[in-house]
Design an enzyme around this catalytic site. Structure first.
Site, PDB file in Angstrom:
ATOM      1  N   SER A 134      -3.426   4.086   4.009  1.00 39.03           N
ATOM      2  CA  SER A 134      -2.734   5.318   3.639  1.00 39.03           C
ATOM      3  C   SER A 134      -2.676   6.209   4.876  1.00 39.03           C
ATOM      4  CB  SER A 134      -3.445   6.024   2.477  1.00 39.03           C
ATOM      5  OG  SER A 134      -4.788   6.326   2.822  1.00 39.03           O
ATOM      6  N   GLY A 172      -7.602   4.567  -7.830  1.00 39.70           N
ATOM      7  CA  GLY A 172      -6.930   3.756  -6.817  1.00 39.70           C
ATOM      8  C   GLY A 172      -7.742   3.783  -5.535  1.00 39.70           C
ATOM      9  N   CYS A 173      -8.941   3.218  -5.582  1.00 39.89           N
ATOM     10  CA  CYS A 173      -9.932   3.437  -4.522  1.00 39.89           C
ATOM     11  C   CYS A 173      -9.719   2.591  -3.280  1.00 39.89           C
ATOM     12  CB  CYS A 173     -11.341   3.205  -5.063  1.00 39.89           C
ATOM     13  SG  CYS A 173     -11.656   1.489  -5.582  1.00 39.89           S
ATOM     14  N   GLY A 176     -12.386   1.282  -0.463  1.00 46.59           N
ATOM     15  CA  GLY A 176     -13.616   1.994  -0.739  1.00 46.59           C
ATOM     16  C   GLY A 176     -14.136   2.980   0.277  1.00 46.59           C
ATOM     17  N   LEU A 195      -6.842  -1.949  -9.471  1.00 46.84           N
ATOM     18  CA  LEU A 195      -6.326  -3.113 -10.188  1.00 46.84           C
ATOM     19  C   LEU A 195      -6.259  -4.335  -9.285  1.00 46.84           C
ATOM     20  CD1 LEU A 195      -3.427  -1.542 -12.312  1.00 46.84           C
ATOM     21  CD2 LEU A 195      -5.676  -2.286 -13.100  1.00 46.84           C
ATOM     22  N   CYS A 356       9.555   2.343   6.969  1.00 45.15           N
ATOM     23  CA  CYS A 356       8.727   3.455   6.502  1.00 45.15           C
ATOM     24  C   CYS A 356       8.606   4.526   7.579  1.00 45.15           C
ATOM     25  CB  CYS A 356       7.341   2.954   6.107  1.00 45.15           C
ATOM     26  SG  CYS A 356       7.297   2.035   4.571  1.00 45.15           S
TER      27      CYS A 356
END
Length: 398
Positions: A134, A172-173, A176, A195, A356
């Site tokens: 991200s 939505g980890c 981690g 998920l 992107c």
């Protein structure tokens, strides 16, 4: 002849920079004024009906399978197309078809695993050591990607004004890093949900390896299935882009439901300031089920679900730089990726990353952090923003 005429008209309205086009019949044209730095070679004509049906899908697939080659920066080429109001990105004549989307729990799990379960070994090639997929946060131009990702993690957590011993849910980890940093550096009891089977296994192993079993857990669970549990804080990074336009209200209702009274949430995600949209090629090949919501959509759902906005921060330029670094890293490992998959996959992923970057660069999309609370805005937060920038948690050295 008519096909060639179509291409000449189509391309002359697409870019705001000079571009050379080599056609399949051996002829060439230069569109725009000046000396072109980018050359498009069309080895085989894509049928006009395919371009008219959805130009992004038709052209993207042609680049994937090598029917179109681009010599020069794809990012610059697509930025020019995004900035040109007459290009196919903005012309509804070239968007007659979009892949259908469903966002049931079963479909959402399949969509997430389609993208994130490509394999941890693949993502390790071009992400940094935090495995953060991200937008990073560059406090200085010299920050490495690793430093910028840790900056982002601390920037998000500090915005919550976290108090040790309290609880945090990360919706939505990912792999981690945020949730485990919150446990280790801020004394929070954390729960992460995903998920992705690959992410779940990875985070579980990290919890074991770092001895965090008493303060951290990860669940392979849908965000809609957490029952009546509540947390003091919620974070959610790069998540609402996956829930679908029809489920945005439910997503923010879940945030409200899972927050304790006066709880605070930091929601970070790609947002269009011009209004929500999706892209046919990205939806078909990269992010099935993806939808980028508009700024007004998100703020409306936040307010309608009993939450209040404390702060918003756009980070568009940070995400542009993040994706540019990812693409550089990716291209350093092209041969390894080709061995894992094939050349079509390599061209597809390179196109995705550069597209992107172009979309952020042109302002077609943004990424915004929404600081929201359950209760009167900022009642449990300091009066000024100074607390967000304290140096309690110093920059992590590379």
């Amino acid at each position: 002849m008519l096909e060639k005429t179509f291409y000449k008209t189509f391309l002359s309205h697409t870019f705001n920079i000079p571009v050379r086009v080599n056609y399949w019949d051996g002829t060439s044209d230069v569109y725009g004024t000046g000396t072109p730095d980018i050359t498009i070679t069309i080895h085989e004509a894509i049928p006009v009906k395919e371009i008219s049906r959805n130009a992004s899908i038709a052209l993207g697939e042609a680049i994937m399978d090598g029917r179109i080659e681009i010599d020069g920066s794809i990012e610059d080429l697509l930025t020019a197309a995004y900035e040109n109001a007459d290009s196919f990105f903005h012309n509804k004549k070239f968007i007659h078809f979009l892949p259908k989307q469903k966002h049931t729990e079963k479909e959402s799990k399949a969509d997430v695993q389609n993208h994130y379960d490509i394999g941890n070994d693949f993502y390790k090639l071009w992400l940094d050591d935090t495995m953060t997929y991200s937008c990073a946060y560059f406090e200085t131009p010299e920050d490495s990607l690793y430093t910028a990702q840790m900056n982002k993690v601390h920037h998000i957590i500090k915005k919550l004004n976290p108090q040790p011993g309290k609880t945090l849910l990360d919706i939505g980890c990912g792999w981690g890093t945020l949730m485990l940093t919150a446990a280790k550096d801020y004394g929070l009891h954390v729960t992460g949900i995903t998920l992705s089977q690959e992410q779940y296994d990875y985070v579980n192993q990290r919890i074991q390896d770092e001895g965090l079993q008493d303060v951290a857990e990860v669940r392979l669970e849908d965000y809609r299935e957490l029952g009546n549990e509540q947390w003091d804080y919620i974070t959610s990074v790069g998540m609402f882009e996956h829930v679908g336009q029809e489920n945005l209200g439910q997503y923010f209702d879940c945030v409200q439901k899972y927050l304790m009274n006066d709880g605070v949430a930091l929601i970070h995600g790609i947002t269009r300031q011009q209004g929500g949209a999706n892209n046919g090629w990205l939806n078909k090949w990269i992010f099935p089920g993806g939808y980028v919501p508009g700024l007004i959509e998100n703020t409306t759902h936040i307010i309608e679900n009993g939450l209040q906005i404390d702060d918003m921060e756009p980070l568009r330029r940070h995400y542009q730089k993040t994706v540019e670094i990812w693409d550089q890293n990716f291209n350093q490992h092209r041969d390894e990726v080709a061995k894992m998959f094939d050349e079509n996959f390599v061209r597809m992923w390179d196109l995705y990353l550069q597209a992107c970057a172009a979309s952020f660069k042109s302002g077609n999309i943004d990424v915004i952090q929404y600081l929201i609370s359950k209760g009167p805005s900022a009642r449990m937060l300091p009066m000024t923003r100074d607390y967000m920038y304290d140096d309690t948690h110093a920059k992590v050295a590379d």
